[in-house]
Motif scaffolding. Structure first.
Motif, PDB file in Angstrom:
ATOM      1  N   ILE A   1      10.451  -2.232   5.077  1.00 51.53           N
ATOM      2  CA  ILE A   1      10.791  -1.895   3.866  1.00 51.53           C
ATOM      3  C   ILE A   1      10.564  -2.977   2.800  1.00 51.53           C
ATOM      4  O   ILE A   1      10.014  -2.851   1.788  1.00 51.53           O
ATOM      5  CB  ILE A   1      12.099  -1.542   3.976  1.00 51.53           C
ATOM      6  N   SER A   2      10.689  -4.268   3.393  1.00 46.32           N
ATOM      7  CA  SER A   2      10.586  -5.570   2.560  1.00 46.32           C
ATOM      8  C   SER A   2       9.260  -5.901   2.200  1.00 46.32           C
ATOM      9  O   SER A   2       8.753  -5.998   0.959  1.00 46.32           O
ATOM     10  CB  SER A   2      11.025  -6.798   3.362  1.00 46.32           C
ATOM     11  N   VAL A   3       8.167  -5.539   3.175  1.00 48.28           N
ATOM     12  CA  VAL A   3       7.001  -5.758   2.940  1.00 48.28           C
ATOM     13  C   VAL A   3       6.407  -4.861   2.126  1.00 48.28           C
ATOM     14  O   VAL A   3       5.567  -5.258   1.134  1.00 48.28           O
ATOM     15  CB  VAL A   3       6.301  -5.637   4.326  1.00 48.28           C
ATOM     16  N   SER A   4       6.920  -3.565   2.339  1.00 54.60           N
ATOM     17  CA  SER A   4       6.251  -2.518   1.204  1.00 54.60           C
ATOM     18  C   SER A   4       6.721  -2.740  -0.009  1.00 54.60           C
ATOM     19  O   SER A   4       5.938  -2.603  -1.110  1.00 54.60           O
ATOM     20  CB  SER A   4       6.850  -1.208   1.760  1.00 54.60           C
ATOM     21  N   TYR A   5       8.055  -3.189  -0.169  1.00 53.79           N
ATOM     22  CA  TYR A   5       8.524  -3.386  -1.698  1.00 53.79           C
ATOM     23  C   TYR A   5       7.596  -4.817  -2.238  1.00 53.79           C
ATOM     24  O   TYR A   5       7.540  -4.535  -3.573  1.00 53.79           O
ATOM     25  CB  TYR A   5      10.110  -3.755  -1.635  1.00 53.79           C
ATOM     26  N   VAL A   6       7.285  -5.708  -1.595  1.00 53.99           N
ATOM     27  CA  VAL A   6       6.791  -6.810  -2.132  1.00 53.99           C
ATOM     28  C   VAL A   6       5.250  -6.396  -2.381  1.00 53.99           C
ATOM     29  O   VAL A   6       4.736  -6.697  -3.481  1.00 53.99           O
ATOM     30  CB  VAL A   6       6.664  -7.954  -1.217  1.00 53.99           C
ATOM     31  N   ALA A   7       4.626  -5.420  -1.554  1.00 52.04           N
ATOM     32  CA  ALA A   7       3.514  -5.143  -2.016  1.00 52.04           C
ATOM     33  C   ALA A   7       3.140  -4.378  -3.231  1.00 52.04           C
ATOM     34  O   ALA A   7       2.459  -4.389  -3.957  1.00 52.04           O
ATOM     35  CB  ALA A   7       2.965  -4.383  -0.677  1.00 52.04           C
ATOM     36  N   LEU A   8       4.454  -3.430  -3.333  1.00 50.80           N
ATOM     37  CA  LEU A   8       4.458  -2.693  -4.576  1.00 50.80           C
ATOM     38  C   LEU A   8       4.609  -3.619  -5.729  1.00 50.80           C
ATOM     39  O   LEU A   8       4.096  -3.169  -6.712  1.00 50.80           O
ATOM     40  CB  LEU A   8       5.533  -1.410  -4.374  1.00 50.80           C
ATOM     41  N   LEU A   9       5.524  -4.472  -5.600  1.00 55.65           N
ATOM     42  CA  LEU A   9       5.548  -5.334  -6.926  1.00 55.65           C
ATOM     43  C   LEU A   9       4.371  -6.141  -7.182  1.00 55.65           C
ATOM     44  O   LEU A   9       3.922  -6.338  -8.362  1.00 55.65           O
ATOM     45  CB  LEU A   9       6.816  -6.451  -6.638  1.00 55.65           C
ATOM     46  N   ILE A  10       3.488  -6.646  -6.199  1.00 55.39           N
ATOM     47  CA  ILE A  10       2.331  -7.333  -6.449  1.00 55.39           C
ATOM     48  C   ILE A  10       1.437  -6.354  -7.198  1.00 55.39           C
ATOM     49  O   ILE A  10       0.714  -6.634  -8.090  1.00 55.39           O
ATOM     50  CB  ILE A  10       1.842  -7.941  -5.121  1.00 55.39           C
ATOM     51  N   VAL A  11       1.047  -5.260  -6.553  1.00 56.74           N
ATOM     52  CA  VAL A  11       0.081  -4.262  -6.869  1.00 56.74           C
ATOM     53  C   VAL A  11       0.615  -3.723  -8.486  1.00 56.74           C
ATOM     54  O   VAL A  11      -0.239  -3.839  -9.469  1.00 56.74           O
ATOM     55  CB  VAL A  11      -0.088  -3.036  -6.073  1.00 56.74           C
ATOM     56  N   SER A  12       1.702  -3.448  -8.923  1.00 58.85           N
ATOM     57  CA  SER A  12       2.147  -3.069 -10.187  1.00 58.85           C
ATOM     58  C   SER A  12       2.060  -4.193 -11.088  1.00 58.85           C
ATOM     59  O   SER A  12       1.763  -3.992 -12.173  1.00 58.85           O
ATOM     60  CB  SER A  12       3.691  -2.426  -9.994  1.00 58.85           C
ATOM     61  N   SER A  13       2.396  -5.288 -10.623  1.00 60.31           N
ATOM     62  CA  SER A  13       2.432  -6.456 -11.517  1.00 60.31           C
ATOM     63  C   SER A  13       1.026  -6.767 -11.933  1.00 60.31           C
ATOM     64  O   SER A  13       0.892  -7.349 -12.986  1.00 60.31           O
ATOM     65  CB  SER A  13       3.116  -7.654 -10.955  1.00 60.31           C
ATOM     66  N   THR A  14       0.087  -6.669 -10.983  1.00 55.00           N
ATOM     67  CA  THR A  14      -1.116  -7.253 -11.216  1.00 55.00           C
ATOM     68  C   THR A  14      -1.832  -5.791 -12.294  1.00 55.00           C
ATOM     69  O   THR A  14      -2.449  -6.476 -13.226  1.00 55.00           O
ATOM     70  CB  THR A  14      -2.371  -7.069  -9.936  1.00 55.00           C
ATOM     71  N   TYR A  15      -1.454  -4.920 -12.111  1.00 52.86           N
ATOM     72  CA  TYR A  15      -1.944  -3.680 -13.056  1.00 52.86           C
ATOM     73  C   TYR A  15      -1.354  -3.729 -14.209  1.00 52.86           C
ATOM     74  O   TYR A  15      -2.083  -3.822 -15.409  1.00 52.86           O
ATOM     75  CB  TYR A  15      -1.626  -2.202 -12.367  1.00 52.86           C
ATOM     76  N   LEU A  16      -0.135  -4.190 -14.351  1.00 53.12           N
ATOM     77  CA  LEU A  16       0.261  -4.377 -15.785  1.00 53.12           C
ATOM     78  C   LEU A  16      -0.276  -5.518 -16.484  1.00 53.12           C
ATOM     79  O   LEU A  16      -0.410  -5.445 -17.621  1.00 53.12           O
ATOM     80  CB  LEU A  16       1.779  -4.644 -15.734  1.00 53.12           C
TER      81      LEU A  16
END
Length: 56
Positions: free
Chosen positions: A28-43
Protein backbone atom coordinates in the motif's frame (compact mmCIF):
# COMPACT_ATOMS: atom_id res chain seq x y z
CA UNK A 1 -11.37 -6.05 22.80
CA UNK A 2 -9.77 -7.06 19.50
CA UNK A 3 -6.01 -7.73 19.66
CA UNK A 4 -5.50 -6.67 16.03
CA UNK A 5 -6.39 -3.25 14.68
CA UNK A 6 -6.65 -4.28 11.02
CA UNK A 7 -8.55 -7.52 11.36
CA UNK A 8 -9.94 -7.26 7.83
CA UNK A 9 -6.39 -7.43 6.44
CA UNK A 10 -4.74 -9.87 8.86
CA UNK A 11 -5.80 -13.44 9.46
CA UNK A 12 -4.91 -14.28 13.10
CA UNK A 13 -4.68 -17.97 12.27
CA UNK A 14 -1.93 -17.32 9.72
CA UNK A 15 1.42 -18.64 11.07
CA UNK A 16 3.08 -15.20 10.89
CA UNK A 17 0.41 -12.46 10.93
CA UNK A 18 2.96 -9.69 11.50
CA UNK A 19 4.82 -10.63 8.32
CA UNK A 20 1.58 -10.67 6.32
CA UNK A 21 0.61 -7.27 7.72
CA UNK A 22 4.06 -5.87 6.90
CA UNK A 23 3.83 -7.07 3.29
CA UNK A 24 0.36 -5.62 2.82
CA UNK A 25 1.36 -2.33 4.41
CA UNK A 26 4.48 -2.14 2.25
CA UNK A 27 2.48 -2.73 -0.93
CA UNK A 28 0.00 0.00 0.00
CA UNK A 29 2.82 2.41 0.87
CA UNK A 30 4.69 1.81 -2.40
CA UNK A 31 1.49 2.27 -4.39
CA UNK A 32 0.73 5.53 -2.59
CA UNK A 33 4.20 6.95 -3.16
CA UNK A 34 4.10 5.94 -6.84
CA UNK A 35 0.74 7.69 -7.20
CA UNK A 36 2.16 10.83 -5.60
CA UNK A 37 5.17 10.82 -7.93
CA UNK A 38 3.12 10.31 -11.08
CA UNK A 39 0.49 12.89 -10.16
CA UNK A 40 3.03 15.52 -9.12
CA UNK A 41 4.98 15.01 -12.34
CA UNK A 42 1.80 15.45 -14.36
CA UNK A 43 0.79 18.56 -12.41
CA UNK A 44 4.23 20.11 -12.72
CA UNK A 45 4.16 19.71 -16.51
CA UNK A 46 0.68 21.25 -16.62
CA UNK A 47 1.71 24.29 -14.56
CA UNK A 48 4.65 25.27 -16.74
CA UNK A 49 4.01 28.22 -19.09
CA UNK A 50 4.95 26.27 -22.22
CA UNK A 51 3.11 23.06 -21.26
CA UNK A 52 0.40 23.56 -23.89
CA UNK A 53 2.94 23.60 -26.71
CA UNK A 54 4.50 20.32 -25.50
CA UNK A 55 1.22 18.43 -25.37
CA UNK A 56 0.09 19.47 -28.85
Amino acid sequence: MVPYRFVQFVDPSYPQPALLFALIYQAISVSYVALLIVSSTYLSTQCRPDAASRLA
